[in-house]
Design a protein around this motif. Structure first.
Motif, mmCIF file in Angstrom:
data_model
loop_
_atom_site.group_PDB
_atom_site.id
_atom_site.type_symbol
_atom_site.label_atom_id
_atom_site.label_comp_id
_atom_site.label_asym_id
_atom_site.label_seq_id
_atom_site.Cartn_x
_atom_site.Cartn_y
_atom_site.Cartn_z
ATOM 1 N N GLY A 167 0.556 -1.171 0.026
ATOM 2 C CA GLY A 167 -0.031 -0.035 0.104
ATOM 3 C C GLY A 167 0.762 1.229 0.002
ATOM 4 N N LYS A 168 1.960 1.001 0.584
ATOM 5 C CA LYS A 168 2.828 2.431 0.784
ATOM 6 C C LYS A 168 3.202 2.957 -0.684
ATOM 7 N N LEU A 169 3.387 1.902 -1.771
ATOM 8 C CA LEU A 169 3.870 2.236 -3.118
ATOM 9 C C LEU A 169 2.830 3.067 -3.787
ATOM 10 N N TYR A 170 1.455 3.042 -3.352
ATOM 11 C CA TYR A 170 0.258 3.820 -3.609
ATOM 12 C C TYR A 170 -0.069 4.817 -2.780
ATOM 13 N N GLN A 171 0.824 5.193 -1.726
ATOM 14 C CA GLN A 171 0.406 6.122 -0.738
ATOM 15 C C GLN A 171 -0.807 6.146 -0.055
ATOM 16 N N LEU A 172 -1.165 4.566 0.073
ATOM 17 C CA LEU A 172 -2.318 4.201 0.966
ATOM 18 C C LEU A 172 -1.810 4.043 2.268
ATOM 19 N N HIS A 173 -2.758 4.212 3.422
ATOM 20 C CA HIS A 173 -2.591 4.015 4.956
ATOM 21 C C HIS A 173 -3.306 2.982 5.431
ATOM 22 N N ALA A 174 -2.660 2.315 6.342
ATOM 23 C CA ALA A 174 -3.804 1.342 6.981
ATOM 24 C C ALA A 174 -4.920 1.805 8.130
ATOM 25 N N LEU A 175 -6.204 1.462 7.627
ATOM 26 C CA LEU A 175 -7.032 1.686 8.584
ATOM 27 C C LEU A 175 -7.373 0.845 9.808
ATOM 28 N N GLU A 176 -7.116 -0.536 9.298
ATOM 29 C CA GLU A 176 -7.183 -1.672 10.174
ATOM 30 C C GLU A 176 -6.166 -2.602 9.903
ATOM 31 N N LYS A 177 -5.379 -3.184 10.795
ATOM 32 C CA LYS A 177 -4.086 -4.165 10.436
ATOM 33 C C LYS A 177 -4.713 -5.682 10.864
ATOM 34 N N SER A 178 -4.095 -6.710 10.279
ATOM 35 C CA SER A 178 -4.392 -7.828 10.726
ATOM 36 C C SER A 178 -5.831 -8.438 10.588
ATOM 37 N N ILE A 179 -6.284 -8.510 9.602
ATOM 38 C CA ILE A 179 -7.881 -8.619 9.562
ATOM 39 C C ILE A 179 -8.138 -10.006 8.722
ATOM 40 N N ALA A 180 -7.156 -10.760 8.375
ATOM 41 C CA ALA A 180 -7.176 -11.978 8.039
ATOM 42 C C ALA A 180 -7.956 -13.137 8.823
ATOM 43 N N ASN A 181 -8.507 -14.061 8.682
ATOM 44 C CA ASN A 181 -9.180 -15.019 9.485
ATOM 45 C C ASN A 181 -8.387 -15.644 10.336
#
Length: 396
Positions: A261-275
Motif C-alpha cells: 500500500g505504501k507504493l500507492y500512498q495508502l495507509h492502514a485503517l485496520e491491520k491483521s484482518i485475516a481469518n
C-alpha cells in the motif's frame, strides 16, 4: 554529564543511530563469513544446515545475552532470523555453482498484478539474493504469466499455488497440466492483510471495498462484521490499490499489504484482518528449462500422475513412495479436462531428483500409472527455525 543531557532526546536518538550503523556493518561482516563457509562446503556433500550446532549456538548466545540483561526470547528471535538469512544465502551461492550456465545480473519476472501485489513482493523477495536487477512484468491472469515465460518474453513466472487460510489455488494447478515449463523455485510469503485507504477516513465511513478474490475469502470473518459494505472484485491486489489511489474517496478501501500500500500512498485503517493470524502463501517459480539442485541443499520434487480407475490405484502409488523412504509433503487432486470422473494427482516429495531412491520410485510409478510427468526439482526455500530447549529459555 548532567541528567538533562543524559535525557536529551535528540542526543539519545543520535546514539541509537550510530549503534544501528555499527550493527549493520557487523551483520554484513557476519554474512560475508557465512558465504565463505558455503565456499568451503562447495565440494563436500554435506548439508548446509547443522541443526545440532545451530541449537548449541542459540543456547550459548542465550546464556551470554543474560549477562547483558537481554531476554532469552529476544535473543532467540534475533539469531533465528540471522541463521535463516545465512542458510538461504549459502543455498543461493551453492545453486549458482550447480547451474553455471544460468547468470543473473538481471532477470525478468512475470507476476500477477502490478507493483505492490503479493506476487510482486514475493518476486522481489525471492530474487533479492539472486539478481542485481529485476525487470518487472505485471500480468492480468495466471495463464498470461505462463504464456509470457513460454514465449521467451520473460525469464521467469511467479505463481501462487496455495494459502494456509484459503487452501490450494486450483486454477494454477489446472494450468500446470498443460505447460512444458519447469518449477525451479519456491518461496513462502507472509500474507498480512490490512484495510487500506487513500485519504484520512474512518472504518464507519467505508461503503465500498476493492480486492482480489483470495483476500476476500481470507478476510471473510472481518468483512461479515462490517454490515452492508459493497464488495468489488479486482484482477489483482495491485489493481485494487491503484483504484483507491486514483479515486481518493473517503468511502473506499482496499484489502492488501501495508508494504504494498505504501507504493500507492495508502495507509492502514485496520491491520491483521485475516481469518488466521498466521497467514502465508506459497509461490512457485517457473522457467523454460529445469535446474540442477546442489546435493547439499534440501530439495523438493513435484510431479503429476494419472492412475487407472481401479480400487487402490492411488494407495499403490503412495506405498511405492513410502517403501522408498520418501516423504510426501503435498497431495492435490484435480479433474482431467475432457475425461469425466478421472483425476490428475499433484505430488510434492522432499527429495532431490538426483537421488537413486526417487529415480527408482518414479520408474515404478511409470509402470503402474497411465501418465506421469516431473514438473520440477528445486530447493526448499522455507527454513524451519531451530528449536531451543525450554530449559534454555527459562531464567536462572
Amino acid at each position: 554529564m548532567s541528567v538533562s543531557e543524559e535525557l536529551d532526546l535528540n542526543k539519545l536518538r543520535e546514539q541509537i543511530t550510530t549503534l544501528d550503523q555499527e550493527l549493520l556493518a557487523l551483520f554484513a561482516k557476519r554474512r560475508s563469513l557465512t558465504l565463505n563457509v558455503a565456499k568451503s562446503k562447495a565440494h563436500q556433500v554435506r548439508p548446509v544446515r547443522d541443526q545440532q550446532r545451530e541449537q548449541e549456538l542459540l543456547v550459548r548466545l542465550i546464556k551470554q545475552g543474560r549477562d547483558f540483561g537481554l531476554d532469552a526470547h529476544y535473543v532467540t528471535s534475533v539469531f533465528q532470523t540471522i541463521i535463516e538469512d545465512s542458510v538461504l544465502n549459502q543455498q543461493a551461492y551453492l545453486q549458482t555453482l550447480a547451474n553455471p550456465n544460468i547468470e543473473m545480473p538481471a532477470v525478468s519476472v512475470a507476476f500477477l498484478g502490478d507493483k505492490g501485489s503479493y506476487s510482486y513482493l514475493a518476486s522481489h523477495r525471492y530474487f533479492s539474493r539472486r539478481a542485481e536487477k529485476i525487470i518487472e512484468y505485471g500480468c492480468q491472469s495466471f495463464s498470461d504469466i505462463l504464456q509470457q515465460v513460454e514465449s521467451g518474453h520473460v525469464d521467469y513466472g511467479m505463481l501462487p499455488i496455495e494459502n494456509t487460510s484459503s487452501g490450494s489455488i486450483n486454477e494454477v494447478y489446472d494450468l500446470l497440466q498443460h505447460t512444458n515449463l519447469s518449477i525451479v523455485g519456491e518461496i513462502t510469503q507472509p500474507i498480512e492483510h490490512c484495510l487500506l485507504a487513500a485519504v484520512n477516513t474512518t472504518l464507519s465511513q467505508i461503503t465500498t471495498i476493492y480486492a482480489h478474490g483470495q483476500p476476500f475469502t481470507q478476510c471473510s470473518n472481518f468483512l461479515d462484521k462490517q454490515g452492508n459494505m459493497r464488495i468489488e472484485y479486482c484482477e489483482s491486489t495491485a489493481e485494487a490499490m491503484a483504484k483507491a489511489c486514483e479515486l481518493q474517496d473517503p468511502t473506499v478501501a482496499v484489502i492488501g499489504s501495508e508494504e504494498g500500500g505504501k507504493l500507492y500512498q495508502l495507509h492502514a485503517l485496520e491491520k491483521s484482518i485475516a481469518n488466521q493470524t498466521e497467514n502465508h502463501s506459497r509461490f512457485i517459480l517457473v522457467a523454460r528449462k529445469p535446474i540442477e539442485v546442489a546435493e547439499q541443499i534440501p530439495a523438493k520434487t513435484t510431479f503429476i500422475l494419472a492412475t487407472g480407475q481401479k480400487p487402490g490405484a492411488l494407495v499403490e502409488c503412495l506405498l511405492i513412495l513410502k517403501n522408498a523412504g520418501i516423504n510426501m509433503c503435498k497431495l492435490e487432486s484435480r479433474p482431467i479436462q475432457g475425461r469425466p470422473w478421472e483425476e490428475m494427482f499433484y505430488i510434492d516429495v522432499e527429495a532431490n531428483l538426483k537421488q537413486i531412491a526417487l529415480q527408482e520410485a518414479i520408474r515404478e510409478l511409470t509402470s503402474i500409472t497411465n501418465f506421469i510427468k516431473v514438473l520440477g526439482c528445486y530447493p526448499i526455500e522455507h527454513i524451519n527455525p531451530t528449536s531451543v530447549p525450554s530449559s534454555a529459555l527459562k531464567a536462572d
